[in-house]
Design a protein around this motif. Structure first.
Motif, PDB file in Angstrom:
ATOM      1  N   ALA A 106      -3.162   4.755  17.215  1.00  0.00           N
ATOM      2  CA  ALA A 106      -3.804   3.727  16.402  1.00  0.00           C
ATOM      3  C   ALA A 106      -4.479   4.325  15.170  1.00  0.00           C
ATOM      4  O   ALA A 106      -4.521   3.701  14.115  1.00  0.00           O
ATOM      5  N   VAL A 107      -4.973   5.547  15.285  1.00  0.00           N
ATOM      6  CA  VAL A 107      -5.650   6.177  14.161  1.00  0.00           C
ATOM      7  C   VAL A 107      -4.668   6.482  13.022  1.00  0.00           C
ATOM      8  O   VAL A 107      -5.054   6.553  11.859  1.00  0.00           O
ATOM      9  N   ASP A 108      -3.396   6.623  13.336  1.00  0.00           N
ATOM     10  CA  ASP A 108      -2.382   6.894  12.312  1.00  0.00           C
ATOM     11  C   ASP A 108      -1.918   5.622  11.611  1.00  0.00           C
ATOM     12  O   ASP A 108      -1.212   5.693  10.612  1.00  0.00           O
ATOM     13  N   ALA A 109      -2.295   4.467  12.122  1.00  0.00           N
ATOM     14  CA  ALA A 109      -1.817   3.198  11.570  1.00  0.00           C
ATOM     15  C   ALA A 109      -2.271   3.003  10.126  1.00  0.00           C
ATOM     16  O   ALA A 109      -1.508   2.501   9.303  1.00  0.00           O
ATOM     17  N   HIS A 110      -3.478   3.375   9.817  1.00  0.00           N
ATOM     18  CA  HIS A 110      -3.977   3.169   8.449  1.00  0.00           C
ATOM     19  C   HIS A 110      -3.078   3.850   7.429  1.00  0.00           C
ATOM     20  O   HIS A 110      -2.595   3.219   6.493  1.00  0.00           O
ATOM     21  N   ASP A 111      -2.845   5.136   7.595  1.00  0.00           N
ATOM     22  CA  ASP A 111      -2.039   5.869   6.625  1.00  0.00           C
ATOM     23  C   ASP A 111      -0.597   5.360   6.578  1.00  0.00           C
ATOM     24  O   ASP A 111      -0.008   5.222   5.503  1.00  0.00           O
ATOM     25  N   ALA A 112      -0.024   5.056   7.744  1.00  0.00           N
ATOM     26  CA  ALA A 112       1.350   4.570   7.784  1.00  0.00           C
ATOM     27  C   ALA A 112       1.479   3.205   7.116  1.00  0.00           C
ATOM     28  O   ALA A 112       2.441   2.950   6.384  1.00  0.00           O
ATOM     29  N   LEU A 113       0.517   2.326   7.341  1.00  0.00           N
ATOM     30  CA  LEU A 113       0.615   0.985   6.785  1.00  0.00           C
ATOM     31  C   LEU A 113       0.215   0.938   5.318  1.00  0.00           C
ATOM     32  O   LEU A 113       0.648   0.051   4.590  1.00  0.00           O
ATOM     33  N   VAL A 114      -0.591   1.888   4.860  1.00  0.00           N
ATOM     34  CA  VAL A 114      -0.871   1.968   3.428  1.00  0.00           C
ATOM     35  C   VAL A 114       0.391   2.424   2.690  1.00  0.00           C
ATOM     36  O   VAL A 114       0.732   1.894   1.633  1.00  0.00           O
ATOM     37  N   ALA A 115       1.098   3.365   3.274  1.00  0.00           N
ATOM     38  CA  ALA A 115       2.322   3.865   2.646  1.00  0.00           C
ATOM     39  C   ALA A 115       3.404   2.790   2.582  1.00  0.00           C
ATOM     40  O   ALA A 115       4.172   2.731   1.620  1.00  0.00           O
ATOM     41  N   ASN A 116       3.464   1.903   3.584  1.00  0.00           N
ATOM     42  CA  ASN A 116       4.502   0.879   3.632  1.00  0.00           C
ATOM     43  C   ASN A 116       4.095  -0.447   3.012  1.00  0.00           C
ATOM     44  O   ASN A 116       4.927  -1.322   2.852  1.00  0.00           O
ATOM     45  N   GLY A 117       2.804  -0.657   2.731  1.00  0.00           N
ATOM     46  CA  GLY A 117       2.393  -1.831   1.992  1.00  0.00           C
ATOM     47  C   GLY A 117       1.642  -2.949   2.674  1.00  0.00           C
ATOM     48  O   GLY A 117       0.975  -3.715   2.002  1.00  0.00           O
ATOM     49  N   PRO A 118       1.693  -3.124   4.017  1.00  0.00           N
ATOM     50  CA  PRO A 118       1.011  -4.276   4.609  1.00  0.00           C
ATOM     51  C   PRO A 118      -0.515  -4.274   4.444  1.00  0.00           C
ATOM     52  O   PRO A 118      -1.128  -5.331   4.505  1.00  0.00           O
ATOM     53  N   ASN A 119      -1.118  -3.116   4.254  1.00  0.00           N
ATOM     54  CA  ASN A 119      -2.576  -3.105   4.106  1.00  0.00           C
ATOM     55  C   ASN A 119      -3.023  -3.806   2.836  1.00  0.00           C
ATOM     56  O   ASN A 119      -4.142  -4.298   2.758  1.00  0.00           O
ATOM     57  N   LEU A 120      -2.180  -3.886   1.830  1.00  0.00           N
ATOM     58  CA  LEU A 120      -2.524  -4.638   0.629  1.00  0.00           C
ATOM     59  C   LEU A 120      -2.677  -6.123   0.959  1.00  0.00           C
ATOM     60  O   LEU A 120      -3.526  -6.798   0.392  1.00  0.00           O
ATOM     61  N   GLN A 121      -1.849  -6.621   1.871  1.00  0.00           N
ATOM     62  CA  GLN A 121      -1.991  -8.011   2.307  1.00  0.00           C
ATOM     63  C   GLN A 121      -3.312  -8.228   3.044  1.00  0.00           C
ATOM     64  O   GLN A 121      -3.971  -9.251   2.850  1.00  0.00           O
ATOM     65  N   VAL A 122      -3.694  -7.270   3.869  1.00  0.00           N
ATOM     66  CA  VAL A 122      -4.969  -7.385   4.591  1.00  0.00           C
ATOM     67  C   VAL A 122      -6.117  -7.453   3.596  1.00  0.00           C
ATOM     68  O   VAL A 122      -7.009  -8.301   3.709  1.00  0.00           O
ATOM     69  N   VAL A 123      -6.119  -6.564   2.614  1.00  0.00           N
ATOM     70  CA  VAL A 123      -7.174  -6.561   1.590  1.00  0.00           C
ATOM     71  C   VAL A 123      -7.182  -7.887   0.832  1.00  0.00           C
ATOM     72  O   VAL A 123      -8.244  -8.456   0.557  1.00  0.00           O
ATOM     73  N   ALA A 124      -5.994  -8.414   0.520  1.00  0.00           N
ATOM     74  CA  ALA A 124      -5.919  -9.683  -0.209  1.00  0.00           C
ATOM     75  C   ALA A 124      -6.484 -10.834   0.631  1.00  0.00           C
ATOM     76  O   ALA A 124      -7.232 -11.673   0.118  1.00  0.00           O
ATOM     77  N   TRP A 125      -6.145 -10.897   1.918  1.00  0.00           N
ATOM     78  CA  TRP A 125      -6.639 -11.970   2.771  1.00  0.00           C
ATOM     79  C   TRP A 125      -8.141 -11.871   3.010  1.00  0.00           C
ATOM     80  O   TRP A 125      -8.836 -12.883   3.029  1.00  0.00           O
ATOM     81  N   VAL A 126      -8.643 -10.655   3.199  1.00  0.00           N
ATOM     82  CA  VAL A 126     -10.095 -10.479   3.369  1.00  0.00           C
ATOM     83  C   VAL A 126     -10.812 -10.870   2.086  1.00  0.00           C
ATOM     84  O   VAL A 126     -11.859 -11.526   2.113  1.00  0.00           O
ATOM     85  N   GLY A 127     -10.256 -10.486   0.934  1.00  0.00           N
ATOM     86  CA  GLY A 127     -10.851 -10.874  -0.347  1.00  0.00           C
ATOM     87  C   GLY A 127     -10.870 -12.381  -0.530  1.00  0.00           C
ATOM     88  O   GLY A 127     -11.854 -12.949  -1.008  1.00  0.00           O
ATOM     89  N   LEU A 128      -9.788 -13.053  -0.140  1.00  0.00           N
ATOM     90  CA  LEU A 128      -9.735 -14.509  -0.234  1.00  0.00           C
ATOM     91  C   LEU A 128     -10.777 -15.151   0.692  1.00  0.00           C
ATOM     92  O   LEU A 128     -11.459 -16.096   0.301  1.00  0.00           O
ATOM     93  N   PHE A 129     -10.911 -14.614   1.905  1.00  0.00           N
ATOM     94  CA  PHE A 129     -11.921 -15.122   2.838  1.00  0.00           C
ATOM     95  C   PHE A 129     -13.321 -14.976   2.243  1.00  0.00           C
ATOM     96  O   PHE A 129     -14.136 -15.887   2.311  1.00  0.00           O
ATOM     97  N   ASP A 130     -13.590 -13.809   1.656  1.00  0.00           N
ATOM     98  CA  ASP A 130     -14.902 -13.587   1.037  1.00  0.00           C
ATOM     99  C   ASP A 130     -15.153 -14.556  -0.104  1.00  0.00           C
ATOM    100  O   ASP A 130     -16.261 -15.060  -0.270  1.00  0.00           O
ATOM    101  N   LEU A 131     -14.137 -14.811  -0.881  1.00  0.00           N
ATOM    102  CA  LEU A 131     -14.281 -15.694  -2.031  1.00  0.00           C
ATOM    103  C   LEU A 131     -14.481 -17.152  -1.603  1.00  0.00           C
ATOM    104  O   LEU A 131     -15.346 -17.853  -2.132  1.00  0.00           O
ATOM    105  N   VAL A 132     -13.717 -17.596  -0.613  1.00  0.00           N
ATOM    106  CA  VAL A 132     -13.736 -19.006  -0.225  1.00  0.00           C
ATOM    107  C   VAL A 132     -14.825 -19.329   0.804  1.00  0.00           C
ATOM    108  O   VAL A 132     -15.441 -20.386   0.732  1.00  0.00           O
TER     109      VAL A 132
END
Length: 198
Positions: free
Chosen positions: A106-132
């Motif tokens: 599980a600790v390797d998930a951050h680096d692997a998912l940043v390299a493949n792109g899904p973490n950008l979606q997480v940041v976008a959804w958290v940002g939208l939640f914060d905004l709304v």
């Protein structure tokens, strides 16, 4: 002579550090504290516990509802993080990107998912939640909204005493989870093992 005066001055200063502090003439019971207004001034033994060593509640008193909102939000996030961290060591989402072969721990998930792109979606959804959600909720604190209250009371206890106990329980569990997620992440990195992290 100068050396002996300097030594006496240094000794006196050192001794004065251990002298009893002057006490105020006001009674401790007559002082109002921020802990009187909010739940959570207890420790895990249900004893009185008012921890504010930096006196932030006095220095920034208008910000106290925001501080409680932040504590609740970080506690709730940490409780989910602990569950998610343990669950990620046991099962995965479908898809090659999330498989145990590509992300063994599980600790390797951050680096692997940043390299493949899904973490950008997480940041976008958290940002939208914060905004709304979060920004208007913080603004409503000045209009009488209780910190952490989003009106989701479906599973809330009926009695006021039960509700107070549930809120105190949430605070204590959140505080524990904030420490636990740091310990889990540290132990995973140091030991190189997943759950149970030994």
């Amino acid at each position: 002579m100068k050396t002996s005066l300097a030594l006496v001055a240094a000794f006196t200063a050192g001794v004065s550090a251990f002298a009893p502090a002057a006490t105020s003439s006001k009674s401790a019971t007559s002082l109002k504290s921020v802990f009187d207004k909010y739940e959570g001034a207890i420790d895990f033994r249900c004893k009185k516990f008012e921890f504010d060593p930096l006196k932030l509640s006095e220095t920034y008193s208008p910000w106290v509802p925001f501080f409680r909102e932040a504590e609740l939000r970080h506690g709730r996030t940490a409780m989910l993080a602990v569950l998610g961290y343990i669950a990620a060591d046991s099962f995965r989402l479908p898809g090659e990107m999330y498989s145990f072969e590509n992300v063994p721990r599980a600790v390797d998930a951050h680096d692997a998912l940043v390299a493949n792109g899904p973490n950008l979606q997480v940041v976008a959804w958290v940002g939208l939640f914060d905004l709304v959600i979060t920004a208007p909720a913080i603004g409503a604190l000045n209009e009488g909204r209780e910190p952490g209250d989003f009106g989701w009371t479906t599973f809330a206890p009926e009695s006021a005493e039960g509700f107070k106990k549930k809120r105190e329980s949430e605070l204590l569990n959140g505080r524990l989870a904030m420490i636990a997620i740091g310990g889990i992440a540290t132990q995973t990195v140091l030991s190189g093992h997943g759950f149970p992290y030994v």
